[in-house]
Design a protein around this motif. Structure first.
Motif, mmCIF file in Angstrom:
data_model
loop_
_atom_site.group_PDB
_atom_site.id
_atom_site.type_symbol
_atom_site.label_atom_id
_atom_site.label_comp_id
_atom_site.label_asym_id
_atom_site.label_seq_id
_atom_site.Cartn_x
_atom_site.Cartn_y
_atom_site.Cartn_z
ATOM 1 N N LYS A 22 0.843 -1.194 0.000
ATOM 2 C CA LYS A 22 0.000 0.000 0.000
ATOM 3 C C LYS A 22 0.878 1.243 0.000
ATOM 4 O O LYS A 22 2.051 1.191 0.372
ATOM 5 C CB LYS A 22 -0.943 0.017 1.204
ATOM 6 N N ASP A 23 0.275 2.330 -0.428
ATOM 7 C CA ASP A 23 0.987 3.601 -0.416
ATOM 8 C C ASP A 23 0.696 4.305 0.907
ATOM 9 O O ASP A 23 -0.442 4.312 1.373
ATOM 10 C CB ASP A 23 0.605 4.467 -1.623
ATOM 11 N N ILE A 24 1.755 4.826 1.523
ATOM 12 C CA ILE A 24 1.626 5.514 2.808
ATOM 13 C C ILE A 24 2.466 6.791 2.765
ATOM 14 O O ILE A 24 3.259 6.987 1.848
ATOM 15 C CB ILE A 24 2.095 4.641 3.996
ATOM 16 N N GLU A 25 2.277 7.613 3.776
ATOM 17 C CA GLU A 25 3.168 8.751 3.963
ATOM 18 C C GLU A 25 3.935 8.508 5.257
ATOM 19 O O GLU A 25 3.350 8.187 6.288
ATOM 20 C CB GLU A 25 2.390 10.052 4.050
ATOM 21 N N LEU A 26 5.250 8.657 5.170
ATOM 22 C CA LEU A 26 6.116 8.460 6.328
ATOM 23 C C LEU A 26 7.204 9.512 6.292
ATOM 24 O O LEU A 26 7.875 9.668 5.262
ATOM 25 C CB LEU A 26 6.727 7.044 6.317
ATOM 26 N N ASP A 27 7.355 10.218 7.375
ATOM 27 C CA ASP A 27 8.367 11.273 7.474
ATOM 28 C C ASP A 27 8.223 12.299 6.347
ATOM 29 O O ASP A 27 9.209 12.775 5.786
ATOM 30 C CB ASP A 27 9.781 10.681 7.485
ATOM 31 N N ARG A 85 10.636 1.389 -5.238
ATOM 32 C CA ARG A 85 11.183 1.211 -3.891
ATOM 33 C C ARG A 85 10.040 0.768 -2.976
ATOM 34 O O ARG A 85 8.943 1.315 -3.033
ATOM 35 C CB ARG A 85 11.751 2.548 -3.440
ATOM 36 N N LEU A 86 10.324 -0.214 -2.141
ATOM 37 C CA LEU A 86 9.382 -0.677 -1.121
ATOM 38 C C LEU A 86 10.018 -0.517 0.245
ATOM 39 O O LEU A 86 11.234 -0.685 0.395
ATOM 40 C CB LEU A 86 9.050 -2.162 -1.309
ATOM 41 N N ILE A 87 9.185 -0.216 1.230
ATOM 42 C CA ILE A 87 9.658 -0.196 2.611
ATOM 43 C C ILE A 87 8.852 -1.171 3.448
ATOM 44 O O ILE A 87 7.730 -1.546 3.090
ATOM 45 C CB ILE A 87 9.591 1.224 3.240
ATOM 46 N N ALA A 88 9.433 -1.582 4.547
ATOM 47 C CA ALA A 88 8.751 -2.349 5.590
ATOM 48 C C ALA A 88 8.942 -1.557 6.882
ATOM 49 O O ALA A 88 10.075 -1.197 7.220
ATOM 50 C CB ALA A 88 9.326 -3.751 5.719
ATOM 51 N N VAL A 89 7.848 -1.264 7.546
ATOM 52 C CA VAL A 89 7.853 -0.490 8.786
ATOM 53 C C VAL A 89 7.665 -1.487 9.921
ATOM 54 O O VAL A 89 6.592 -2.075 10.052
ATOM 55 C CB VAL A 89 6.730 0.573 8.765
ATOM 56 N N ILE A 90 8.721 -1.690 10.732
ATOM 57 C CA ILE A 90 8.735 -2.799 11.681
ATOM 58 C C ILE A 90 9.203 -2.328 13.051
ATOM 59 O O ILE A 90 10.219 -1.633 13.161
ATOM 60 C CB ILE A 90 9.678 -3.920 11.174
ATOM 61 N N ARG A 141 17.222 -3.611 3.594
ATOM 62 C CA ARG A 141 18.158 -3.233 4.653
ATOM 63 C C ARG A 141 17.559 -2.094 5.465
ATOM 64 O O ARG A 141 16.772 -1.300 4.945
ATOM 65 C CB ARG A 141 19.492 -2.756 4.117
ATOM 66 N N MET A 142 17.995 -2.028 6.712
ATOM 67 C CA MET A 142 17.501 -0.955 7.565
ATOM 68 C C MET A 142 18.041 0.381 7.067
ATOM 69 O O MET A 142 19.230 0.520 6.816
ATOM 70 C CB MET A 142 17.891 -1.151 9.022
ATOM 71 N N GLU A 143 17.139 1.332 6.943
ATOM 72 C CA GLU A 143 17.499 2.663 6.475
ATOM 73 C C GLU A 143 17.534 3.672 7.610
ATOM 74 O O GLU A 143 18.428 4.505 7.678
ATOM 75 C CB GLU A 143 16.474 3.110 5.423
ATOM 76 N N ARG A 144 16.541 3.586 8.501
ATOM 77 C CA ARG A 144 16.445 4.592 9.551
ATOM 78 C C ARG A 144 15.434 4.153 10.604
ATOM 79 O O ARG A 144 14.681 3.220 10.406
ATOM 80 C CB ARG A 144 16.014 5.933 8.967
ATOM 81 N N GLU A 145 15.446 4.890 11.695
ATOM 82 C CA GLU A 145 14.402 4.760 12.710
ATOM 83 C C GLU A 145 13.400 5.875 12.464
ATOM 84 O O GLU A 145 13.749 6.939 11.939
ATOM 85 C CB GLU A 145 14.999 4.848 14.105
ATOM 86 N N SER A 146 12.163 5.642 12.853
ATOM 87 C CA SER A 146 11.119 6.631 12.630
ATOM 88 C C SER A 146 10.006 6.414 13.653
ATOM 89 O O SER A 146 10.101 5.530 14.513
ATOM 90 C CB SER A 146 10.560 6.491 11.201
ATOM 91 N N VAL A 147 8.960 7.201 13.523
ATOM 92 C CA VAL A 147 7.746 7.031 14.323
ATOM 93 C C VAL A 147 6.598 6.903 13.339
ATOM 94 O O VAL A 147 6.439 7.731 12.437
ATOM 95 C CB VAL A 147 7.522 8.225 15.278
ATOM 96 N N TYR A 148 5.817 5.834 13.479
ATOM 97 C CA TYR A 148 4.676 5.583 12.604
ATOM 98 C C TYR A 148 3.470 5.266 13.466
ATOM 99 O O TYR A 148 3.535 4.356 14.296
ATOM 100 C CB TYR A 148 4.989 4.430 11.642
#
Length: 171
Positions: free
Chosen positions: A80-85, A125-130, A147-154
């Motif tokens: 799915k498409d999301i908005e993150l950061d 590009r795909l991400i996994a938010v875990i 690969r891990m790219e960064r830490e975030s808040v979701y």
């Protein structure tokens, strides 16, 4: 929409699978790392028709994962498409009934959907938010070549963001 792998069929959910979705969404173990935790029957009954409509209209979204050999409902996989950061991203995710864990189904389903997203949807590009404690999902993401790219808040949760790009798999 259908995606086939060696052992699995990913397809648009059906209202006939309501009981399976209720079981999955209500299972505290399966829902441990979900944004909202376990869901009630009423919540699932309200959401399932909307999920079916969205994936039918868009050509992507949450798909039921069925085992080919016996048509058993194992769980779901989604893109799915999301908005993150502040950025628009394409996210891949998966959730399976605990009795099917440890059989490679999440990896197989996610690889199939990843390849579909890269080739058919044109996603680059795909991400996994875990959540960092979710070792099983992190292992799946790594098996997808992420690969891990960064830490975030979701959704108020501290998460790790894993990413993979079409160019990395030659798609």
């Amino acid at each position: 929409m259908r995606i086939e792998t060696e052992r699995l069929l990913l397809r648009v959910p059906s209202l006939d699978e309501l009981e399976e979705y209720v079981e999955l969404a209500g299972d505290p173990l399966a829902m441990r790392f979900s944004v909202g935790g376990p869901e009630s029957r009423d919540e699932v009954e309200d959401k399932l028709p909307q999920v079916i409509e969205r994936v039918t209209q868009r050509g992507y979204g949450l798909l039921s994962v069925m085992r080919k050999e016996d048509d058993a409902f194992l769980g779901w996989c989604m893109v799915k498409d999301i908005e993150l950061d502040g950025e628009k991203e394409w996210e891949i995710g998966y959730r399976f009934l605990p009795r099917y864990w440890g059989n490679g189904y999440a990896t197989e389903a996610a690889l199939g959907y990843r390849d579909f997203a890269f080739k058919e949807l044109g996603v680059g590009r795909l991400i996994a938010v875990i959540e960092s404690e979710n070792a099983a999902s992190i292992a799946v993401a790594k098996r997808l070549g992420m690969r891990m790219e960064r830490e975030s808040v979701y959704c108020g949760l501290e998460v790790e963001v894993y990413f993979g790009e079409r160019s990395a798999i030659g798609g």
